[in-house]
Design an enzyme around this catalytic site. Sequence first.
Site, PDB file in Angstrom:
ATOM      1  N   GLU A  53      82.255  19.379  58.453  1.00  0.00           N
ATOM      2  CA  GLU A  53      81.332  20.017  57.513  1.00  0.00           C
ATOM      3  C   GLU A  53      80.243  20.775  58.246  1.00  0.00           C
ATOM      4  O   GLU A  53      79.818  20.375  59.334  1.00  0.00           O
ATOM      5  CB  GLU A  53      80.672  18.986  56.579  1.00  0.00           C
ATOM      6  CG  GLU A  53      81.537  18.498  55.444  1.00  0.00           C
ATOM      7  CD  GLU A  53      82.140  17.145  55.743  1.00  0.00           C
ATOM      8  OE1 GLU A  53      82.912  16.645  54.908  1.00  0.00           O
ATOM      9  OE2 GLU A  53      81.837  16.585  56.807  1.00  0.00           O
ATOM     10  N   THR A  54      79.816  21.863  57.617  1.00  0.00           N
ATOM     11  CA  THR A  54      78.649  22.630  58.036  1.00  0.00           C
ATOM     12  C   THR A  54      77.732  22.737  56.830  1.00  0.00           C
ATOM     13  O   THR A  54      78.190  23.051  55.723  1.00  0.00           O
ATOM     14  CB  THR A  54      79.049  24.029  58.533  1.00  0.00           C
ATOM     15  OG1 THR A  54      79.890  23.899  59.681  1.00  0.00           O
ATOM     16  CG2 THR A  54      77.828  24.856  58.887  1.00  0.00           C
TER      17      THR A  54
END
Length: 283
Positions: A53-54
Site C-alpha cells: 500500500e501507498t
Amino acid sequence: MAVATPGTAHRFAQVDVFTEHVLLGNALAVVFDADGLSEQRMQAIARWTNLSETCFLLAPTDARADYRVRIFTPDRELPFAGHPTLGSCHAWLEAGGRPRGAEVIQQCGVGLVRVRRDGKRLAFAAPPLKRSGEADAATRAHVARGLRVDESELVAVQWVDNGPGWVAALLRDAQAVLAIEPDYAAMRPLEIGVVGAHAQVSECAFEVRAFIPGLGSPEDPVTGSLNAGLAQWLIGAGLAPPRYVASQGTRLGRAGRVHVERLGDDVWVGGHAVTCVRGEARF
C-alpha cells in the site's frame, strides 16, 4: 503511453509497521500534501512504489477529522486498511500533526477511524464489519482449494470483511498455518486470511497469514484489517481472550506483532511503527 514529467515536490516517508525493528514489519509509503494529485496520479505512484500500500495524506472534508487518507495498492484503491492506518498516523504525528482531541481521527473510504496512542504503540478502533457470518459450502470448498488443504482441516470459515473483502479460515494450530503452500490461481478472486493458535502461549497467542492473489506480492507481511476482522470474530465467539498478540510474516522472514484488545464495545488493533525513509519526492 504518455510520459509524465516530474511534478510538485512532496514530503515523503517510508514506514515499517507492526514492528519496533526496521525490515521486520510491513512497509508503507506515505505521500504528504497530496490534495493536488489526481486519482490517476496516485495510482501511478502506488504502482511505482510497488509496496502493498501507498498512502496519500490530504486535508479532511469532514470537520471531525484530523486528516484524510487515500490508500492504494499497486492496482486499486482500498476504502480501509490497517497497516496504512497506523503507518499514516505515525508519519502524520512525526511530521508535526496535532490531533484536536485525545484520539486522532482519520477520514478514509469507510468513514472516520479512531486512532489512540498506547504508550509507544498506536492502535485503531476496528471498523464495523461490512460482511460477517459463516461462509457457505461453496466458499468453504473454494478456500480449501486455494489453501491446498482438505476441507476437514478447516475448523471454521468466516467472513470478516471490513473493506478489503476478507474471508478467514481457522486451522487447528499455528503449525498448520505456517505449513500452508497456497494455490493462488485456485484462490482467485478470494482474499483469504488464515489463523491458528500457538500450542504454548508466550508472547504470541496466534499465527496469522494473509493471501491476496491479485497483488504482485500475494502474501501480505502483516495485515491490520485482517487482524481487526479476526479479532472481532474470535473474541466475539469466545475463541480468543479479550487481549492477545498475534504473529504474522514468519514465513516471509518478518516478525510482525499485532496487539489486540477489546475495551467495552471497541476492539483495538495496534502495533509499533518506525520510519525508514524521510525526504522529498517529485510527483
